[in-house]
Design a protein around this motif. Structure first.
Motif, PDB file in Angstrom:
ATOM      1  N   ALA A 178       0.837  -1.192   0.000  1.00 43.69           N
ATOM      2  CA  ALA A 178       0.000   0.000   0.000  1.00 43.69           C
ATOM      3  C   ALA A 178       0.876   1.248   0.000  1.00 43.69           C
ATOM      4  O   ALA A 178       1.996   1.240   0.516  1.00 43.69           O
ATOM      5  N   ASP A 179       0.351   2.334  -0.609  1.00 44.33           N
ATOM      6  CA  ASP A 179       1.121   3.574  -0.686  1.00 44.33           C
ATOM      7  C   ASP A 179       0.927   4.391   0.578  1.00 44.33           C
ATOM      8  O   ASP A 179       0.364   3.923   1.572  1.00 44.33           O
ATOM      9  N   VAL A 180       1.402   5.646   0.551  1.00 43.03           N
ATOM     10  CA  VAL A 180       1.353   6.497   1.739  1.00 43.03           C
ATOM     11  C   VAL A 180      -0.081   6.798   2.155  1.00 43.03           C
ATOM     12  O   VAL A 180      -0.351   7.067   3.330  1.00 43.03           O
ATOM     13  N   ASP A 181      -1.025   6.737   1.223  1.00 43.58           N
ATOM     14  CA  ASP A 181      -2.434   6.964   1.551  1.00 43.58           C
ATOM     15  C   ASP A 181      -3.160   5.678   1.937  1.00 43.58           C
ATOM     16  O   ASP A 181      -4.362   5.714   2.223  1.00 43.58           O
ATOM     17  N   GLY A 182      -2.468   4.552   1.947  1.00 45.59           N
ATOM     18  CA  GLY A 182      -3.079   3.288   2.318  1.00 45.59           C
ATOM     19  C   GLY A 182      -3.810   2.598   1.187  1.00 45.59           C
ATOM     20  O   GLY A 182      -4.591   1.674   1.437  1.00 45.59           O
ATOM     21  N   TRP A 186      -8.149  -6.923  -4.193  1.00 48.95           N
ATOM     22  CA  TRP A 186      -7.658  -5.879  -3.283  1.00 48.95           C
ATOM     23  C   TRP A 186      -7.057  -4.688  -4.017  1.00 48.95           C
ATOM     24  O   TRP A 186      -6.881  -3.632  -3.420  1.00 48.95           O
ATOM     25  N   ARG A 187      -6.693  -4.873  -5.276  1.00 51.27           N
ATOM     26  CA  ARG A 187      -5.968  -3.807  -5.970  1.00 51.27           C
ATOM     27  C   ARG A 187      -6.830  -2.554  -6.066  1.00 51.27           C
ATOM     28  O   ARG A 187      -8.015  -2.613  -6.377  1.00 51.27           O
ATOM     29  N   TYR A 188      -6.177  -1.394  -5.790  1.00 51.34           N
ATOM     30  CA  TYR A 188      -6.776  -0.061  -5.809  1.00 51.34           C
ATOM     31  C   TYR A 188      -7.917   0.066  -4.798  1.00 51.34           C
ATOM     32  O   TYR A 188      -8.865   0.834  -4.997  1.00 51.34           O
ATOM     33  N   GLN A 189      -7.814  -0.684  -3.696  1.00 46.75           N
ATOM     34  CA  GLN A 189      -8.777  -0.565  -2.604  1.00 46.75           C
ATOM     35  C   GLN A 189      -8.031  -0.058  -1.372  1.00 46.75           C
ATOM     36  O   GLN A 189      -6.954  -0.565  -1.037  1.00 46.75           O
ATOM     37  N   PRO A 190      -8.543   0.958  -0.686  1.00 44.35           N
ATOM     38  CA  PRO A 190      -7.818   1.511   0.468  1.00 44.35           C
ATOM     39  C   PRO A 190      -7.920   0.590   1.681  1.00 44.35           C
ATOM     40  O   PRO A 190      -8.901  -0.142   1.851  1.00 44.35           O
ATOM     41  N   LEU A 191      -6.904   0.651   2.538  1.00 41.44           N
ATOM     42  CA  LEU A 191      -6.948  -0.104   3.786  1.00 41.44           C
ATOM     43  C   LEU A 191      -7.969   0.511   4.737  1.00 41.44           C
ATOM     44  O   LEU A 191      -8.655  -0.202   5.468  1.00 41.44           O
ATOM     45  N   GLU A 192      -8.030   1.827   4.714  1.00 41.52           N
ATOM     46  CA  GLU A 192      -8.982   2.560   5.539  1.00 41.52           C
ATOM     47  C   GLU A 192      -9.688   3.609   4.683  1.00 41.52           C
ATOM     48  O   GLU A 192      -9.217   3.928   3.573  1.00 41.52           O
ATOM     49  N   THR A 193     -10.776   4.156   5.177  1.00 42.69           N
ATOM     50  CA  THR A 193     -11.518   5.160   4.423  1.00 42.69           C
ATOM     51  C   THR A 193     -10.642   6.376   4.172  1.00 42.69           C
ATOM     52  O   THR A 193     -10.004   6.895   5.095  1.00 42.69           O
ATOM     53  N   TYR A 209      -3.525   6.990  -9.954  1.00 42.22           N
ATOM     54  CA  TYR A 209      -4.118   5.767 -10.496  1.00 42.22           C
ATOM     55  C   TYR A 209      -5.069   6.146 -11.629  1.00 42.22           C
ATOM     56  O   TYR A 209      -6.269   5.871 -11.590  1.00 42.22           O
ATOM     57  N   PHE A 210      -4.487   6.783 -12.613  1.00 41.93           N
ATOM     58  CA  PHE A 210      -5.236   7.312 -13.757  1.00 41.93           C
ATOM     59  C   PHE A 210      -5.925   6.169 -14.494  1.00 41.93           C
ATOM     60  O   PHE A 210      -5.295   5.210 -14.918  1.00 41.93           O
ATOM     61  N   GLY A 211      -7.257   6.279 -14.627  1.00 43.16           N
ATOM     62  CA  GLY A 211      -8.024   5.283 -15.355  1.00 43.16           C
ATOM     63  C   GLY A 211      -8.494   4.119 -14.519  1.00 43.16           C
ATOM     64  O   GLY A 211      -9.240   3.267 -15.004  1.00 43.16           O
ATOM     65  N   ALA A 212      -8.075   4.011 -13.231  1.00 39.23           N
ATOM     66  CA  ALA A 212      -8.475   2.903 -12.361  1.00 39.23           C
ATOM     67  C   ALA A 212      -9.567   3.379 -11.396  1.00 39.23           C
ATOM     68  O   ALA A 212      -9.616   4.551 -11.022  1.00 39.23           O
ATOM     69  N   GLU A 213     -10.407   2.442 -10.991  1.00 38.38           N
ATOM     70  CA  GLU A 213     -11.489   2.763 -10.051  1.00 38.38           C
ATOM     71  C   GLU A 213     -11.009   2.514  -8.621  1.00 38.38           C
ATOM     72  O   GLU A 213     -10.805   1.379  -8.207  1.00 38.38           O
ATOM     73  N   VAL A 214     -10.787   3.601  -7.885  1.00 35.91           N
ATOM     74  CA  VAL A 214     -10.349   3.510  -6.486  1.00 35.91           C
ATOM     75  C   VAL A 214     -11.598   3.541  -5.606  1.00 35.91           C
ATOM     76  O   VAL A 214     -12.321   4.542  -5.548  1.00 35.91           O
ATOM     77  N   ARG A 215     -11.849   2.419  -4.927  1.00 34.02           N
ATOM     78  CA  ARG A 215     -13.060   2.314  -4.090  1.00 34.02           C
ATOM     79  C   ARG A 215     -12.785   2.933  -2.723  1.00 34.02           C
ATOM     80  O   ARG A 215     -12.411   2.257  -1.764  1.00 34.02           O
ATOM     81  N   VAL A 216     -12.937   4.268  -2.656  1.00 35.70           N
ATOM     82  CA  VAL A 216     -12.548   5.013  -1.456  1.00 35.70           C
ATOM     83  C   VAL A 216     -13.430   4.682  -0.256  1.00 35.70           C
ATOM     84  O   VAL A 216     -13.007   4.863   0.892  1.00 35.70           O
ATOM     85  N   PRO A 243     -13.066   0.162   2.597  1.00 36.44           N
ATOM     86  CA  PRO A 243     -11.757  -0.177   3.175  1.00 36.44           C
ATOM     87  C   PRO A 243     -11.623  -1.685   3.379  1.00 36.44           C
ATOM     88  O   PRO A 243     -12.601  -2.400   3.616  1.00 36.44           O
ATOM     89  N   LEU A 244     -10.381  -2.142   3.295  1.00 31.52           N
ATOM     90  CA  LEU A 244     -10.111  -3.568   3.484  1.00 31.52           C
ATOM     91  C   LEU A 244     -10.080  -3.960   4.954  1.00 31.52           C
ATOM     92  O   LEU A 244     -10.487  -5.062   5.311  1.00 31.52           O
ATOM     93  N   LEU A 245      -9.558  -3.095   5.805  1.00 33.97           N
ATOM     94  CA  LEU A 245      -9.415  -3.423   7.224  1.00 33.97           C
ATOM     95  C   LEU A 245     -10.731  -3.191   7.954  1.00 33.97           C
ATOM     96  O   LEU A 245     -11.404  -2.168   7.765  1.00 33.97           O
TER      97      LEU A 245
END
Length: 596
Positions: free
Chosen positions: A206-210, A220-227, A242-249, A252-254
């Motif tokens: 995960a990146d700095v934003d989780g 799990w890809r492009y899904q945040p750990l937390e909101t 993440y240009f062109g990808a759907e980030v499910r903000v 969260p996974l956790l």
């Protein structure tokens, strides 16, 4: 009847009390055994997750470190620096494009490109494809800003041009003229995902934003750990991470205080995490269902085997020993990994130091070989200087005697002495020019003039051998990009080798030719010596290898010549026929203006 019934009821109650106590004890033992088994299984899962984290971190670090120094090393090439200084020159940009394309192929990277100080792409390895980076501006990317500010930058994102995700490593290139550029390499980390998926490992980065951008679980890809916060969403949008990808903000996974993660089938997973660098976080997960089965099995086994206390104790003791052994193995593995990490750090530092020493040694060897070549010609040079001195002395003495008796003959004799002085001055001038150290910069030079200078230098040695070398020039005026003194050193090495090859033979001929062949200049030295054996031809450019038994050289002439030509973007070819002679050719690319 009443007293008997009371007595029987009391005995029945006494019998039921031990039975209920036994059942209660068995239940307590089963619960206790199940709890212990659960903890042991969880500990085992955690230990395996820690091992998986260590190995995955090392694999990720190794994959990135393979390319970490590629931008900086690429930026040291003269073609890249020329592109920064002369971005309007098509020839310079074309040379930079082809160089980047070749380096990318050799290094195995995804893309390699050069930007100016404003973020405009000047050259790229994919310049000849439909997804070329050339002309695009990527100043909005954090890796570019970090490289300009600190000298180096790194950022994982989806390419806005190719749509392919990758890790971008950038390095700033500073030039003496005050201009700057940024060289960027794009590293595709998809092979790590495929390896995790093939091994059944639920790993994620995960990146700095989780936000998970690498994972063995595709869901799990492009899904945040937390909101994500609104600020994080706005930053991701502005940077087009993440240009062109759907980030499910909002998914969260956790979940929960302990940070449980669920797989695609809804099964709960146990997780462990560790930081990677200043911004990333590595996560490794494993299902807890085996721990549940272990707890149930151990509870049932303990209840059934309660009557066999000794056997149960032995089983528990062996179980504890096994758990302790695994823990010790985990600790040992961690210590080995830490020790290996320290060794790798020392090795990297040692390699940096060795590279610097090798560069200094190479420059010293080039100058040493140049001095060795002068040493090989020293006897002939002394003869070249002493002969005019003796002739000049005799001429001046004759002029002095005839000054009063025949004044009309004095002028020609003095002119003869002046010509001899000019001859010595030319020889000394060439020697001084050849012996000095060159700055290492490349200039546009005339190869014909360099060939004439080399012939002038080798004339004393040629006269001592009894050879008059021929110079043949074919083609229009030509220009190459090289160092004048270093190219002169290459030709001098070839001429001296040719003179050594024909010395003492009945037929002694040495020919030097300069000719254009398509987009190249060929500087060839041919001799009529005994030639080189076929088994020795592949080794003639090896350091310290020589076919001459009584040579004063170091055996480095051809090896250094090949290194110098490679620095000029050229190459070296040797053709020899035993008993007939040898042709050694230095090949350099023509400058485009000269070809036009």
């Amino acid at each position: 009847m009443t007293a008997g019934a009371a007595t029987g009821g009391g005995l029945s109650r006494l019998r039921r009390v031990p039975a209920a106590l036994s059942v209660l004890t068995i239940c307590c033992v089963a619960v206790l055994a199940g709890a212990l088994a659960w903890r042991a299984a969880i500990a085992d899962i955690d230990a395996r997750l820690q091992q998986s984290l260590i190995l995955s971190l090392r694999a990720l670090e190794t994959e990135i470190d393979r390319f970490r120094y590629l931008p900086k090393v690429t930026g040291e090439d003269a073609r890249i620096r020329d592109a920064i200084l002369n971005p309007e020159s098509p020839a310079v940009i074309d040379a930079a494009n082809r160089y980047l394309q070749r380096v990318t192929g050799l290094a195995g990277a995804s893309h390699l490109y050069l930007m100016d100080a404003a973020g405009q792409t000047l050259a790229a390895s994919n310049w000849d494809t439909g997804e070329s980076f050339v002309g695009n501006n990527y100043s909005f990317r954090p890796y570019f800003r970090e490289a300009i500010e600190t000298g180096a930058g790194g950022f994982y994102a989806i390419g806005v041009t190719t749509g392919t995700p990758g890790y971008f490593l950038a390095a700033r290139i500073d030039l003496a003229q005050g201009k700057q550029g940024v060289v960027v390499v794009k590293v595709v980390l998809d092979p790590l995902e495929e390896a995790w998926r093939a091994a059944g490992q639920a790993n994620a980065v995960a990146d700095v934003d989780g936000i998970v951008f690498l994972s063995g679980e595709p869901a799990w890809r492009y899904q945040p750990l937390e909101t994500l916060s609104p600020e994080a969403v706005a930053r991701l949008t502005s940077q087009r991470t993440y240009f062109g990808a759907e980030v499910r903000v909002d998914e969260p996974l956790l979940h929960g205080a302990q940070g449980w993660i669920f797989d695609g089938a809804g099964a709960r997973l146990r997780t462990q995490s560790a930081p990677f660098g200043p911004d990333w976080r590595m996560i490794s997960a494993a299902p807890v269902l085996p721990a549940v089965f272990a707890a149930l099995g151990w509870g049932a086994g303990a209840a059934l085997c309660w009557g066999l206390g000794i056997g149960l104790a032995k089983i528990q003791r062996q179980r504890r020993q096994l758990v302790a052994l695994r823990l010790r193995q985990s600790e040992l593995l961690e210590r080995k990994v830490e020790e290996r990490t320290r060794m790798l750090a020392r090795e990297i530092e040692a390699r940096r130091q060795t590279e610097a020493e090798l560069r200094a040694a190479q420059e010293s060897l080039i100058h040493t070989e140049k001095m060795a070549a002068l040493g090989r010609m020293s006897a002939a040079i002394v003869h070249e200087v002493s002969q005019p001195l003796a002739a000049m002395e005799a001429t001046l003495a004759a002029a002095e005697l005839s000054l009063e008796r025949t004044p009309e003959r004095t002028g020609p004799r003095i002119e003869t002495a002046r010509n001899l002085i000019r001859r010595m001055q030319r020889t000394i001038k060439h020697l001084k020019s050849f012996s000095r150290k060159e700055s290492g910069t490349l200039d546009e030079i005339d190869p014909v003039q360099v060939a004439e200078n080399a012939l002038e230098l080798v004339q004393p040695r040629a006269r001592a051998v009894g050879v008059v070398p021929d110079l043949t020039v074919e083609g229009a005026p030509m220009r190459v990009k090289a160092g004048r003194v270093r190219l002169e050193q290459v030709l001098l090495n070839l001429l001296l080798n040719a003179l050594d090859a024909v010395e003492g033979l009945p037929r002694r001929e040495v020919r030097l030719s300069v000719a254009t062949h398509g987009a190249e200049v060929h500087l060839s030295v041919e001799d009529t010596g005994t030639g080189i054996a076929p088994e020795d031809l592949p080794r003639v450019t090896e350091p310290f290898f020589s076919t001459k038994t009584n040579s004063e050289g170091l055996g480095l002439g051809l090896a250094i010549s090949q290194a110098i030509l490679s620095e000029f973007g050229g190459r070296f070819e040797v053709h020899s026929v035993p008993g007939e002679g040898t042709r050694m050719t230095a090949i350099l690319p023509l400058i485009q203006e000269a070809r036009a």
